[in-house]
Scaffold this active site. Structure first.
Site: not given
Ligand code: IMP
Ligand code: MG
Length: 212
Positions: A136-137, A140, A142, A144, A189, A196, A202
């Site tokens: 995973e990149d 954030d 959590g 996803t 961000f 992206d 990207r």
């Molecule tokens: P979560 O579900 O809030 O943990 O978000 C996860 C997904 O949101 C990551 O897999 C990213 O693809 C995207 N994401 C979260 N923070 C950022 C950011 O700062 N920049 C770009 N994409 C983000």
């Molecule tokens: Mg991601």
């Protein structure tokens, strides 16, 4: 070293400036050029350099190599953000790996997650009985990864772990275990190296904060 890059959205001027950025290892010179050539729409601040990323990828690969010695791994990349990181990581691994991808719903043009996760593109590999490592990149809130862990557990892998390039712990709403982590980042961000903002940036070879 100059570390501010001023850019605007897709344009002929941006494409021209990117050529300089790609060919130039001197970030200071190329970013000044980029700044001069582009009208300012978003301000990007370089936060993690190419060299720091490379060091981190090498360290993560050596931890994974050590832990999975003698095994074969199924790596599952979370599209689209993880593709650059995953491409670099697999070339540092000394293991027989199979790669697959899953695409989950994304932020679109917003900087905030909608909170609801859906599978947009399914896996093609079978997960049952495999040693699976999610790539995973960034983690954030959590949401996803928590969704994906549950989704994959139901497919009965032999083992399931997570490798994330970045962690933004200040934003966490659902606790998730990160087994292999590159960088802990503040609540800003982030774009570049696969990440992206509304499908832009990207391609940047380093990791930047987006200003307003
Ligand atoms: P979560 O579900 O809030 O943990 O978000 C996860 C997904 O949101 C990551 O897999 C990213 O693809 C995207 N994401 C979260 N923070 C950022 C950011 O700062 N920049 C770009 N994409 C983000
Ligand atoms: Mg991601």
């Amino acid at each position: 070293m100059e570390d501010k890059v001023l850019v605007q959205g897709t344009s002929a001027l941006e494409s021209f400036a990117i050529k300089f950025l790609r060919n130039d290892t001197n970030l200071g010179e190329s970013s000044k050029l980029y700044g001069i050539m582009c009208c300012c729409k978003h301000q990007l601040e370089v936060f993690i350099t190419r060299e720091e990323i490379t060091r981190s990828v090498v360290r993560l690969a050596s931890e994974i190599n050590h832990d999975y010695r003698g095994k074969s791994l199924l790596l599952i990349g979370v599209l689209k953000g993880a593709f650059v990181f995953m491409a670099d990581l697999i070339r540092q691994l000394g293991l027989p790996v199979e790669v697959d991808f899953i695409r989950l719903s994304s932020y679109g043009a917003a900087r905030e997650s909608s909170g609801k996760v859906k599978v947009i593109q399914r896996l093609s590999a079978s997960v049952k009985g495999r040693d699976v490592l999610i790539i995973e990149d960034i983690v954030d809130t959590g949401g996803t990864i928590s969704f994906l862990l549950d989704y994959l557990k139901r497919k009965k892998p032999a083992s399931l772990r997570l490798c994330a390039l970045m962690d933004k712990p200040s934003r966490r709403q659902i606790s998730v275990p990160i087994d292999y982590l590159g960088f802990t980042v503040p609540d800003k961000f982030i774009v570049g190296y696969g990440l992206d903002f509304d499908e832009k940036f990207r391609y940047l070879p380093y990791i930047c904060f987006v200003g307003d």
